[in-house]
Design a protein around this motif. Structure first.
Motif, mmCIF file in Angstrom:
data_model
loop_
_atom_site.group_PDB
_atom_site.id
_atom_site.type_symbol
_atom_site.label_atom_id
_atom_site.label_comp_id
_atom_site.label_asym_id
_atom_site.label_seq_id
_atom_site.Cartn_x
_atom_site.Cartn_y
_atom_site.Cartn_z
ATOM 1 N N ALA A 82 0.571 -1.302 -0.123
ATOM 2 C CA ALA A 82 -0.112 -0.095 -0.141
ATOM 3 C C ALA A 82 0.869 1.185 0.045
ATOM 4 O O ALA A 82 0.802 2.197 -0.871
ATOM 5 C CB ALA A 82 -0.924 0.012 1.169
ATOM 6 N N ARG B 234 2.567 1.740 -3.540
ATOM 7 C CA ARG B 234 1.557 2.311 -4.511
ATOM 8 C C ARG B 234 1.416 3.737 -4.096
ATOM 9 O O ARG B 234 1.076 4.681 -5.275
ATOM 10 C CB ARG B 234 0.262 1.621 -4.307
ATOM 11 C CG ARG B 234 0.413 0.159 -4.830
ATOM 12 C CD ARG B 234 -0.778 -0.736 -4.481
ATOM 13 N NE ARG B 234 -0.899 -2.140 -4.872
ATOM 14 C CZ ARG B 234 -1.049 -2.541 -6.440
ATOM 15 N NH1 ARG B 234 -1.374 -1.618 -7.352
ATOM 16 N NH2 ARG B 234 -0.961 -3.924 -6.587
ATOM 17 N N GLN B 235 1.156 4.294 -2.844
ATOM 18 C CA GLN B 235 1.000 5.405 -2.737
ATOM 19 C C GLN B 235 2.102 6.336 -2.969
ATOM 20 O O GLN B 235 2.083 7.306 -3.551
ATOM 21 C CB GLN B 235 0.492 5.711 -1.168
ATOM 22 C CG GLN B 235 0.188 6.985 -0.802
ATOM 23 C CD GLN B 235 -1.188 7.637 -1.290
ATOM 24 O OE1 GLN B 235 -1.645 6.861 -2.018
ATOM 25 N NE2 GLN B 235 -1.835 8.591 -0.891
ATOM 26 N N LEU C 57 6.483 8.774 3.141
ATOM 27 C CA LEU C 57 6.163 7.203 2.720
ATOM 28 C C LEU C 57 7.771 6.701 2.718
ATOM 29 O O LEU C 57 7.685 5.343 2.952
ATOM 30 C CB LEU C 57 5.514 7.194 1.402
ATOM 31 C CG LEU C 57 4.137 7.855 1.501
ATOM 32 C CD1 LEU C 57 3.781 8.064 -0.175
ATOM 33 C CD2 LEU C 57 3.079 6.601 1.856
ATOM 34 N N ARG D 47 2.001 7.221 -6.552
ATOM 35 C CA ARG D 47 1.058 8.300 -6.881
ATOM 36 C C ARG D 47 1.649 9.638 -6.647
ATOM 37 O O ARG D 47 1.447 10.695 -7.301
ATOM 38 C CB ARG D 47 -0.257 8.188 -5.769
ATOM 39 C CG ARG D 47 -1.092 6.920 -6.356
ATOM 40 C CD ARG D 47 -2.466 6.639 -5.709
ATOM 41 N NE ARG D 47 -3.134 8.105 -5.536
ATOM 42 C CZ ARG D 47 -4.016 8.450 -4.703
ATOM 43 N NH1 ARG D 47 -4.362 7.602 -3.732
ATOM 44 N NH2 ARG D 47 -4.625 9.371 -4.932
ATOM 45 N N MET D 48 2.263 9.541 -5.399
ATOM 46 C CA MET D 48 3.082 11.230 -5.104
ATOM 47 C C MET D 48 4.050 11.364 -6.086
ATOM 48 O O MET D 48 4.259 12.697 -6.645
ATOM 49 C CB MET D 48 3.398 10.859 -4.015
ATOM 50 C CG MET D 48 2.444 10.853 -2.577
ATOM 51 S SD MET D 48 1.351 12.489 -2.734
ATOM 52 C CE MET D 48 -0.041 11.503 -3.382
ATOM 53 N N HIS E 18 4.690 14.194 1.225
ATOM 54 C CA HIS E 18 4.014 13.075 1.434
ATOM 55 C C HIS E 18 5.001 11.859 1.069
ATOM 56 O O HIS E 18 5.129 10.885 1.709
ATOM 57 C CB HIS E 18 2.944 12.963 0.432
ATOM 58 C CG HIS E 18 2.029 11.888 1.075
ATOM 59 N ND1 HIS E 18 0.589 11.818 0.602
ATOM 60 C CD2 HIS E 18 1.936 11.013 2.042
ATOM 61 C CE1 HIS E 18 0.141 10.638 1.017
ATOM 62 N NE2 HIS E 18 0.708 10.121 1.858
#
Length: 207
Positions: free
Chosen positions: A11, A14-15, A84, A18-19, A80
């Motif tokens: 997870a 994947r995030q 992460l 995206r960032m 972000h």
């Protein structure tokens, strides 16, 4: 690695993707904006009418604000992504992902006071000089357009237009300074992310 940790890792990864995609998308928007605004400035100066000459300095102020908004979105993605990466590194037990460290060194540090792309109190990088370059070019082009307007308009109208531009530009600079000046928004976001990912989730080495 347990199944729960593996799911968390998936997870987070994947995030992170995206960032990074968000960051690159706004970088593309930024350079597209510079190209379009440059074409617009050349067109306005070539046209030479009162309307187009007046649009040059006012349009460049709006261009600067829009570019700052794009930078603001990139900063969101960077902050972000930093958290992460920190959390993923915790799961992996070492400094595996260091893109945030490299960005802080090569572009500008995280959560540092600045005015749009101009950072204060830190070692300047090419990013700072790039921002200053365009500020100087835009100021020079605006001065050329205003000089043309002073030659075409009665002094009172030209003075009123110049005063309006200075108020417009000054107000926008004040808003940008209010937002970027103390990096408070980035720090608040870091606190929110640390509350979720842990106190050291964003603890990458940043100059």
């Amino acid at each position: 690695m347990s199944e729960l940790v593996r799911l968390e890792y998936d997870a987070l990864t994947r995030q992170l993707e995206r960032m990074r995609a968000m960051q690159y998308a706004y970088n593309r928007k930024f350079f597209t904006l510079l190209f379009i605004s440059s074409v617009g400035v050349l067109w306005g100066l070539r046209d030479g009418s009162v309307l187009f000459l007046a649009a040059v300095p006012f349009g460049l102020v709006t261009t600067g604000v829009t570019a700052s908004f794009f930078l603001h979105c990139c900063d969101f993605a960077r902050v972000h992504a930093r958290a992460l990466e920190g959390r993923i590194n915790q799961l992996l037990g070492g400094r595996v992902l260091i893109a945030s460290e490299l960005e802080a060194e090569y572009f500008y540090p995280h959560a540092t006071p600045k005015l749009s792309g101009l950072t204060w109190g830190k070692r300047w990088t090419l990013f700072n000089w790039f921002t200053l370059h365009f500020c100087a070019v835009w100021a020079g082009v605006s001065a050329v357009a205003l000089l043309g307007l002073w030659r075409m308009l009665p002094d009172l109208e030209a003075a009123g237009l110049t005063a309006t531009l200075l108020v417009w530009a000054g107000g926008n600079v004040a808003v940008l300074d209010r937002w970027f000046g103390d990096a408070a928004a980035e720090r608040r976001m870091q606190e929110q992310l640390s509350a979720v990912y842990g106190g050291s989730a964003g603890d990458v080495h940043s100059r």
